[in-house]
Scaffold this motif. Structure first.
Motif, mmCIF file in Angstrom:
data_model
loop_
_atom_site.group_PDB
_atom_site.id
_atom_site.type_symbol
_atom_site.label_atom_id
_atom_site.label_comp_id
_atom_site.label_asym_id
_atom_site.label_seq_id
_atom_site.Cartn_x
_atom_site.Cartn_y
_atom_site.Cartn_z
ATOM 1 N N LEU A 151 0.760 -0.698 0.152
ATOM 2 C CA LEU A 151 0.402 0.474 -0.126
ATOM 3 C C LEU A 151 1.061 1.112 0.201
ATOM 4 N N GLU A 152 1.858 1.039 1.008
ATOM 5 C CA GLU A 152 2.778 2.542 0.815
ATOM 6 C C GLU A 152 3.579 2.675 -0.733
ATOM 7 N N ARG A 153 3.740 1.438 -1.064
ATOM 8 C CA ARG A 153 4.403 1.789 -2.861
ATOM 9 C C ARG A 153 3.040 2.206 -3.381
ATOM 10 N N ALA A 154 2.101 1.447 -3.245
ATOM 11 C CA ALA A 154 0.887 1.810 -4.236
ATOM 12 C C ALA A 154 0.428 3.827 -4.345
ATOM 13 N N GLN A 155 1.081 3.995 -2.781
ATOM 14 C CA GLN A 155 0.564 5.354 -2.702
ATOM 15 C C GLN A 155 1.863 6.490 -2.365
ATOM 16 N N LYS A 156 3.117 6.153 -3.737
ATOM 17 C CA LYS A 156 4.330 6.184 -3.768
ATOM 18 C C LYS A 156 4.964 6.988 -2.253
ATOM 19 N N ILE A 158 6.855 5.194 -0.550
ATOM 20 C CA ILE A 158 7.900 4.902 -0.142
ATOM 21 C C ILE A 158 8.311 3.768 -1.940
ATOM 22 N N GLY A 159 9.489 2.982 -2.151
ATOM 23 C CA GLY A 159 9.834 2.859 -3.256
ATOM 24 C C GLY A 159 10.455 1.956 -2.988
ATOM 25 N N SER A 160 11.393 1.699 -2.239
ATOM 26 C CA SER A 160 12.009 0.686 -1.905
ATOM 27 C C SER A 160 11.827 -0.115 -0.690
ATOM 28 N N SER A 161 11.233 -1.184 -0.212
ATOM 29 C CA SER A 161 10.704 -1.956 0.967
ATOM 30 C C SER A 161 11.973 -1.370 2.490
ATOM 31 N N LEU A 162 13.325 -1.386 1.593
ATOM 32 C CA LEU A 162 14.298 -0.754 2.782
ATOM 33 C C LEU A 162 13.989 0.557 3.192
ATOM 34 N N GLY A 212 -5.159 -10.659 15.017
ATOM 35 C CA GLY A 212 -4.072 -10.378 15.555
ATOM 36 C C GLY A 212 -3.097 -9.659 15.169
ATOM 37 N N VAL A 213 -3.044 -9.134 14.226
ATOM 38 C CA VAL A 213 -1.902 -8.280 13.782
ATOM 39 C C VAL A 213 -2.505 -7.155 12.932
ATOM 40 N N ALA A 214 -1.361 -5.584 13.634
ATOM 41 C CA ALA A 214 -1.918 -4.341 13.355
ATOM 42 C C ALA A 214 -0.357 -3.897 12.893
ATOM 43 N N VAL A 215 -0.158 -3.775 11.433
ATOM 44 C CA VAL A 215 1.113 -3.055 11.116
ATOM 45 C C VAL A 215 0.859 -0.980 10.728
ATOM 46 N N VAL A 216 1.485 -0.695 11.554
ATOM 47 C CA VAL A 216 1.383 0.327 11.149
ATOM 48 C C VAL A 216 2.711 1.309 10.401
ATOM 49 N N SER A 217 3.096 1.608 8.815
ATOM 50 C CA SER A 217 3.625 2.321 8.113
ATOM 51 C C SER A 217 4.958 3.235 8.585
ATOM 52 N N ALA A 218 5.936 2.912 8.827
ATOM 53 C CA ALA A 218 6.742 4.515 9.101
ATOM 54 C C ALA A 218 8.153 4.350 8.408
ATOM 55 N N ARG A 219 8.524 5.225 8.305
ATOM 56 C CA ARG A 219 9.756 5.279 7.037
ATOM 57 C C ARG A 219 10.954 4.770 8.514
ATOM 58 N N ALA A 220 11.926 4.523 7.328
ATOM 59 C CA ALA A 220 12.887 4.324 8.145
ATOM 60 C C ALA A 220 13.947 5.745 7.718
ATOM 61 N N HIS A 221 15.045 5.859 9.673
ATOM 62 C CA HIS A 221 15.864 7.359 9.221
ATOM 63 C C HIS A 221 17.250 6.607 9.524
ATOM 64 N N GLY A 222 17.766 7.692 8.902
ATOM 65 C CA GLY A 222 19.085 7.317 9.145
ATOM 66 C C GLY A 222 20.108 7.652 7.822
ATOM 67 N N LYS A 223 20.989 7.225 7.094
ATOM 68 C CA LYS A 223 21.696 7.230 6.266
ATOM 69 C C LYS A 223 21.308 5.540 5.043
ATOM 70 N N LYS A 224 21.954 6.681 3.930
ATOM 71 C CA LYS A 224 21.332 4.726 2.913
ATOM 72 C C LYS A 224 22.398 4.381 2.801
ATOM 73 N N CYS A 225 23.326 2.376 3.191
ATOM 74 C CA CYS A 225 23.870 2.477 2.932
ATOM 75 C C CYS A 225 24.441 2.145 1.470
ATOM 76 N N ALA A 226 25.622 1.957 0.979
ATOM 77 C CA ALA A 226 26.086 2.145 -0.150
ATOM 78 C C ALA A 226 26.419 1.265 -0.912
ATOM 79 N N ARG A 227 26.354 -0.232 -0.099
ATOM 80 C CA ARG A 227 26.558 -1.537 -0.002
ATOM 81 C C ARG A 227 25.233 -2.594 0.055
ATOM 82 N N SER A 228 24.674 -1.834 1.210
ATOM 83 C CA SER A 228 23.280 -2.837 1.419
ATOM 84 C C SER A 228 21.461 -2.397 0.757
ATOM 85 N N TRP A 229 22.226 -0.855 1.078
ATOM 86 C CA TRP A 229 21.474 0.153 0.842
ATOM 87 C C TRP A 229 20.200 -0.530 2.129
ATOM 88 N N LYS A 230 20.132 -0.394 2.920
ATOM 89 C CA LYS A 230 19.623 -0.080 3.880
ATOM 90 C C LYS A 230 19.648 1.071 4.649
#
Length: 263
Positions: A151-156, A158-162, A212-230
């Motif tokens: 859903l987050e991708r569809a709403q633009k 996020i791009g990658s799940s990372l 019994g499972v609910a997910v709240v989406s949020a963006r990752a914080h920090g810098k993007k690793c140049a190697r793993s893209w995390k």
């Protein structure tokens, strides 16, 4: 020398060996009955659902980015070898030429033909029904997270799940006990995951068939690793490799040491 004993493998690797042990029984039975449709259906489902969409999707990070010395990486390679041998041998009677090409591409043109091999016999220690049940629950939680990310991708947003760092609320005590010690960020292929026991907010993402499972989406914080893209705040902690995470810095350091030794 790089092979890892089953007892020393992470749970995810042992789960794949369990699946091979299950298939060992059912495929042998199907061949005895000349039930080729059943063999193809089981292997197709295994390769599509268990391997491509799950195991390989998760483990590609460790295979590509972990240090050469990483036991997780070596365990994954050990399991990949078992997966290759098992699936190619099982398919060989039906896909004669394709299986032979795959076999010789791995072991060389002078290797004995795959048609001179016997089906692999799964050791008894590979079978672990309790572990399989635990990971059935983990995969259900993963499905909810994956749905929220789509859903987050569809709403633009996020791009990658990372780019995501979702908050996962679990009110089902049985599910929570199954996933509390799992690395959900690795399993869900996100940069981080926050696990919270209890009901989530009303507007959280849910799936009707995973209670019994609910997910709240949020963006990752920090810098993007140049190697793993995390995306993580740990990027740059190693001053010798300022553009990557400490894990990736260790991998680069080991690679540099090997390169220098070779020179």
């Amino acid at each position: 020398d790089d092979r890892v004993a089953v007892k020393d493998m992470p749970e995810l690797e042992r789960l794949m060996l369990h699946r091979l042990a299950e298939l060992d029984v059912s495929i042998r039975q199907a061949y005895e009955l000349f039930d080729y449709k059943r063999i193809f259906a089981q292997l197709n489902a295994f390769m599509t659902s268990d391997l491509s969409a799950f195991y390989f999707d998760i483990r590609k990070d460790a295979l590509y980015c972990d240090p050469i010395s990483s036991k997780k990486r070596k365990a994954a390679l050990t399991v990949v070898d078992h997966l290759f041998r098992g699936t190619v041998k099982w398919l060989a009677p039906m896909l004669c030429f394709t299986a032979e090409e795959a076999w010789l591409s791995r072991y060389g043109d002078n290797a004995p033909s795959v048609h001179l091999q016997v089906f692999p016999k799964a050791p008894a220690e590979w079978r672990d029904d309790k572990l399989a049940e635990k990971w059935r629950k983990i995969r259900n939680v993963r499905r909810v997270v994956t749905g929220a990310l789509e859903l987050e991708r569809a709403q633009k947003r996020i791009g990658s799940s990372l780019e995501a760092a979702p908050v996962v609320h679990v009110s089902d005590k049985d599910l929570f006990s199954a996933i509390v010690d799992a690395d959900l960020a690795e399993i869900c292929i996100t940069s981080a995951v926050t696990l919270v026991e209890g009901d989530g907010p009303a507007d959280a993402f849910r799936l009707d068939d995973v209670r019994g499972v609910a997910v709240v989406s949020a963006r990752a914080h920090g810098k993007k690793c140049a190697r793993s893209w995390k995306i993580t705040e740990s990027v740059g902690e190693d001053p010798a490799y300022p553009d990557v995470t400490p894990r990736d810095a260790q991998a680069l350091r080991e690679w540099d040491q090997l390169r220098k030794a070779a020179e």
